[in-house]
Each structure stands twice: as structure tokens, then as C-alpha cells.
Design an enzyme around this catalytic site. Structure first.
Site, PDB file in Angstrom:
ATOM      1  N   CYS B  84       0.817  -1.222   0.000  1.00 40.02           N
ATOM      2  CA  CYS B  84       0.000   0.000   0.000  1.00 40.02           C
ATOM      3  C   CYS B  84       0.848   1.268   0.000  1.00 40.02           C
ATOM      4  CB  CYS B  84      -0.944   0.002   1.188  1.00 40.02           C
ATOM      5  SG  CYS B  84      -2.065  -1.413   1.155  1.00 40.02           S
ATOM      6  N   HIS B 338      -8.526   4.558  -1.290  1.00 41.08           N
ATOM      7  CA  HIS B 338      -7.181   3.996  -1.189  1.00 41.08           C
ATOM      8  C   HIS B 338      -6.901   3.061  -2.368  1.00 41.08           C
ATOM      9  CE1 HIS B 338      -3.567   2.278   0.194  1.00 41.08           C
ATOM     10  NE2 HIS B 338      -4.044   1.314   0.940  1.00 41.08           N
TER      11      HIS B 338
END
Lengths: 397, 397
Positions: B84, B338
Site C-alpha cells: 500500500c 485507497h
């Protein structure tokens, strides 16, 4: 411009079908050896760059798994991918970190454990790295088919034969027979190659690189640190990079490997090397022989031969030790093997050891110019990296 | 050490469920805008770095697809991955290329199109990026479960409540309501959050960041070129990186986010900033709020609050505009969304626009110090990147 960057330690696992180890154990074989050669502890490095294409097993985030197994969790790390040129991209990222002054000591590890998936799945997954939608999904092209298109176009235009292609395989197996780390450390005859079964006409099994597990690692250092760690650093003189459309149908022809040519021109420009006859500047080279035809196309893209004459180099045995430009003295992708993320790093290991004069007798190049070229392709020419290594510190730095 | 590096153009797609575009079209929205802001043509760039975790569709080699669609096949490019934190790693690689003098103008594009896979598959695939063998495969832990472990430990030790967690969500939705590019550009109430269904106790749906498609891009330049292209460059002052074991069971505790702390210390060391009370040096910050508990842990890891006191910052509304240290003024991962590979680049876009004073009224920070902090985590803390942006050219260069 930036600071000079040297390689001060190298490590290389045995290449092959490595069901005896998991990916972290495989990488460790190379990491341990590279640290040992550099005379450092792995915990001394400022950063790690991992070259790994991945996708062969259901485990993700190989970088983290590798660092944990090696006992160096906490180190700055990221993973780099450029298809089959992943290892070269990892070396580029590490080079830039050191040249920029962001790090003094960086470990690069390239690793791939492809045999975790069955062979047909691997062939399909590599196929998806062609032009996915039009050529793979619609027409079913996989990599043997792609390179067969190159081969038929080349043979038709220039008169090269299946024998010429097999001569590349014979040469690279000859070199691999002296490289104990190779996937296939044994010689083959021209007849064996010619009699092997077709994979995609005119390419046969022995024209094709195998599905290989393996790892390679290098420790890279700034000049100050390199001088402290070793008396024989090998320097990175130049890195040229290029890309191209994945769509073979959109490339102007199948005879010029455009990304490779562009990457070579970019690498050579920094060094003032003319591309035609560039072989005069190098003691030896590695080129990306995923299939035998790819090696011949690479001769021409690198300026070792004129367009349409690359096959004559191998016919005249000019790319053996003692020839004009010895190529793939480690066995190449063809016989050493091609664990995707490891390949570019494995080339770096080979170049350091060759330039330092310490590979096995019979496959050791004569080192006169102190400079060598490594050419690494991703996809069917989607990516290309040309890296020039040398014994002297690069002049501009 | 190396050359100073500035951002001279930014681009950002609408974040959300973007079934209206393919990955190349999505990336193009951000690439086009970044080039336009920089006043360049995309063909002017020396190199591209792509941040994309991938794995959501059967197509590989996103970098090549993006370049072809944008009409810049041929450019040097590679892909970078750090879970991420992929976008931040891409910015680091581009930074190093410019600082090293290898390139003058680099495009970074972060993109992820996660909704190509059904949600349960996405949750499983992200879960594999935890500790695969022991925690995911054996115990079935996925990311909501991981962060629930953090939350229960934190609440038990320090007395924070579910209300405190929801206050993070309310704040970030408040900011997102003023950000038209956010996945959820709307406010929520504390009650709405508290009444949302549990995902993994004590975390509820509204404590969790969504599965988002999106792209962000920045054009980065050397000092000479930046001065020519813009009167208001935003400089990269420092990048700190760290990693950690993926094994939560091997981390010393759940209360300190070790990789984040280490990354912050490394970033701050270059700038002479003490970690305790570090917020005094910044006008605003982004932290990695994949779940609300993660934002609170990040406050403490970054030195914005003492251990165990991070939740008080949000209880006292100190991380809104006008507070001690406004955090996630773009809505954060929680409400902006995200899209994995885009997130770190999206933070860069936000920091440039905030520092230049040109974001939407109501979520614009007051710019007094001219410096800001972006914190981006990969996995459950496998990777951490802390990037400091500033209006003044970094002094050491």
C-alpha cells in the site's frame, strides 16, 4: 553528475528446478554469498532493492519475506518489476540511490521461483505479458509464438537457417557446461538441437530458455566505501533504458528490436561510443537469449553486426571466447536459465567475476579493454536495459 | 549530497468505483493533468516510474499499457511495488534518478483499478499481503482482523473508545466533503459511524477505507528545469523508509507502529527534526488511515502525540484545520479512498496543492512553516515511507 557506483560483492544460487527450497531460502543463497564476498554483514546495508516479477504462488510481498528470513527486517526496501528485465531495473534503482547520495551500501537481490506453478500455467502467465488483449486473449499468442514470428521474418528476409539458430544454443550450452551454477551445465550437439521437437516453428525445444528457479545478488557501494571494502571494484559505467509498445502488430517491423537499439544508444551516448562496431569497446557481452533468434537480433541491436548479418557472427563462431565479441559466456538465458527477476542481477554477477578474471577456465574472456555490456529485455521488447560495466572508475564522476 | 528535486506539476483522477474506464484511461486522467500543470508535453520526460501493485485483472505489465495509451512508448520505465506504500516508493525511485543526475524530468504515475475483482477476492488478495503462511493461510486473518488486533490492544491499554475511532472517520469525511475527487465526498455523523455494522470488532464499516479505483501523477524536475517551468516548485526535503516483519506475532507489541516510527526518524534525521513534538515543523500532514485506528497509531509514530495519547488529538479536534496539526485534509484513505498504487502519489499531489494554497476553501491548511509530512504504510506495517515536502529549496543542496 552523480557519485560513482561500484559492485563490491556478488552471490549466485544454483539455477534449476529448485523444489528443495522456498523463495526466501533461495534468495538467501545469493544474499549470503554477496555479503560474504563484500566482507560485510547484511545488517550493514542502507537499503535493499528486490527484483522479483512474482505471481507464481499465492504468497505476496516477496521483499518482506526475504528480509525477514535474512534477519534484516527494518531495512528500507522496495520491489521493482520490468518483466524479464526486472533484475536490471533493480540494479538501476539501487544505482540511483547511491549516485544520489541517498545510500552508501545497497543490496540488490533478484529472485524467481517459477516452478511453483505447473509449466502450462507459467507459459500462460508469461503469455499475458505479451500484448494481453489483442494478441494473447484474442489470438492465443504465447512467447514461443512471438519469437517464432521474429524468427520466420528474419529467416525469410536474410537467409538465416534453423541451423544458425541452433548454433546459438550449441554455443550457450558449451559455455554452460563450464558453469556449475547453470540450469543445464552440459554441452549439446547441433544434431540434438535440430532433432528436438518444435515448440513453435521454426523454434524447437532447444531454441528456448527453460523455466528456472534461481537467485542472484550484488552489494553496491559508493566510491568511498568501495575503496575501503575491496581492491577490485567493478563500476557501473552507464545504464540505458527504453520501452516499446507490447503490440507486435504496431511495431514497424520484426527485424529490428527497437527498444534494445534505443537502450543501447542511450547507454552508449553517455560513454561516447558509436553503436556500429560497438563490440570493439567490450571484452565480452551478455544478451537476452530467451530464444535463440533473440540473441541474433540482439547482436544487431547492440551494433555487434549490421542488420541482417547477426547470424553470421554465430556461424563464424565469433561469439565464442577468442572471437570478435564473446557472448553469453555463462550459458545465457538459454542454458544457464532464466529466473525472471534474477536474470539481470545474474548478468551483473557474471560481469563482475569475468572482469575480475575469476570465472571457470574455458569460459573466461580475455580482459583487455576492461569493459563489458549486459543486455536485458522485458516482454517481447516491451522493456530493454543495456548496462555497461568496467574496471576503471567512470571518467565523468 | 545529490541534486535538489522539485515537483512541478500534479494530476489526480476522480477516485471511486471507476467501471467507466480501463486502467490506461484512468491513469491518463492524472498523467494529462500533471503534464498540463507542468506546462510540458508528456514526450518531454526522460523517464517514467509507475506505482501499481496489480493483480486485480488478468492483464500484466501495466507500465507498458499506460505508456502506449499515453503515446509515449519508448520512454525508460519500470514499475515499483511496496504494497500500500507503492506510490511513495515510486516517488522515491524518481527522486533518486533526478538527484543522481540520471534524469532531469520524470513522470510518476500511481494507479490501481481494484474493482476489476469482486470485493471478497480483493479482501482475500490483500489478506495474502499480511503474513501469508502463518496468519492468513493458517488463521484466516485479513486486514480488518489485523487492524482490529491493533485497535483492541490500544483500547485496552490506553482507554480509547469506539467513539474515538469514529471521530477519525467523521473528521476525514468532513474533509472529503470538500474534495470533489474523493471516493466519498460527503460528511458523516458520529452516530452513523457508530451504528454501521461491525467488520471485525471493534472496527466497523465506517472505520475502514474503501476499495477504490484511482490514479495520481506528478511531474518531478531537477532544480534548473524546475526554475524554468514554474515560479512555485514544491521540493522534496527528505524521504525516510523502513520495513518490518509481516508477522504480527513477532512484533514486540501492537501499540507502536515500528516501521512508521523508524521511517519518521530516518526522514527527520536528515532535517535535524526531533521526533517528539515534530508537528511544530509542519503545517499539515497525511497519515495512512487504512483503518481509523491506524491514524491514531500514526499520530504517535510520527511524534505528533506521546504513546497512548494519540486518540486525545482527535477527541480534542486538534487534527482539523486550525488545530495543532491538521491531518488528512483530503479525506485520507478513509474517505478519499485507497487505490493502492495511487495513494502515495495522491498524497504528493495533495501536499503540492496545499503548500501552494490552492485547494478547496474549508480544507486548506494555513501555510506558515511551508513544510508538510506524508506517511504511507504498506501491509500492516511491512513497509513505511515518510516524505517531507517544502516550499523552500532544501538547505543541504
Amino acid at each position: 553528475m552523480g557519485r560513482a557506483v561500484a559492485i563490491v560483492g556478488t552471490g549466485h544460487s544454483k539455477f534449476g528446478v529448485r523444489n528443495d527450497v522456498n523463495i526466501a531460502e533461495l534468495a538467501w543463497e545469493a544474499m549470503r554469498e554477496a555479503a560474504s564476498e563484500a566482507g560485510i554483514e547484511l545488517r550493514d546495508v542502507d537499503q535493499v532493492v528486490v527484483g522479483n516479477a512474482g505471481g507464481w504462488s499465492s504468497e505476496y510481498l516477496s521483499s518482506i519475506v526475504l528480509l525477514e528470513y535474512a534477519g534484516i527486517s527494518g531495512k528500507p526496501v522496495y520491489r521493482v518489476e520490468a518483466a524479464c528485465a526486472t533484475g536490471s531495473a533493480a540494479i538501476k534503482a539501487a544505482h540511483d540511490a547511491i549516485a544520489a547520495g541517498e545510500a552508501d551500501l545497497v543490496l540488490v537481490v533478484g529472485v524467481e521461483k517459477m516452478n511453483e506453478s505447473p509449466t502450462p500455467i507459467v507459459v500462460e502467465m508469461i503469455g499475458r505479458a505479451g500484448n494481453y488483449f489483442w494478441e494473447f486473449e484474442n489470438f492465443g499468442l504465447t512467447f514461443p509464438g512471438y519469437y517464432a514470428l521474429y524468427a520466420t521474418a528474419y529467416m525469410s528476409e536474410f537467409g538465416a537457417t534453423e541451423e544458425d539458430l541452433c548454433r546459438v544454443a550449441v554455443k550457450n550450452h558449451h559455455h554452460a557446461s563450464m558453469n556449475p551454477k547453470a540450469h543445464f551445465p552440459r554441452a549439446i550437439t547441433l544434431e540434438q538441437c535440430l532433432q528436438s521437437r518444435y515448440v513453435a516453428w521454426p523454434l524447437k525445444l532447444y531454441d528456448s530458455s527453460p523455466i528456472t528457479d534461481g537467485a542472484a545478488a550484488v552489494v553496491m557501494a559508493s566510491e568511498d566505501l568501495a575503496r575501503k571494502l575491496t581492491d577490485s571494484p567493478v563500476w557501473i559505467h552507464s545504464i540505458g533504458m527504453a520501452s516499446d509498445t507490447s503490440n507486435l502488430s504496431k511495431r514497424p517491423d520484426f527485424l529490428v528490436h527497437r527498444a534494445s537499439r534505443l537502450a543501447a544508444e542511450r547507454a552508449f551516448k553517455k560513454l561516447g561510443i558509436e553503436i556500429e562496431g560497438s563490440y570493439k569497446h567490450f571484452d565480452f557481452a551478455n544478451v537476452h537469449d530467451a530464444f535463440t533468434i533473440a540473441e541474433i537480433l540482439a547482436y544487431e541491436a547492440m551494433g555487434f553486426a549490421k542488420l541482417g548479418e547477426g547470424y553470421k557472427l554465430v556461424r563464424e563462431e565469433q561469439t565464442y571466447v577468442g572471437g570478435l565479441i564473446p557472448v553469453n559466456l555463462d550459458g545465457g538465458l538459454k542454458a544457464k536459465g532464466h529466473p525472471i527477476g534474477a536474470t539481470g542481477v545474474s548478468m551483473a554477477v557474471e560481469h563482475v567475476r569475468q572482469l575480475q578474471g575469476r570465472v571457470e577456465k574455458g569460459r573466461q574472456a580475455e580482459i583487455k579493454r576492461g569493459r563489458s555490456l549486459a543486455h536485458n529485455v522485458g516482454g517481447t521488447g516491451h522493456y530493454a536495459f543495456v548496462t555497461v560495466y568496467g574496471l576503471d572508475k567512470p571518467r565523468s564522476r
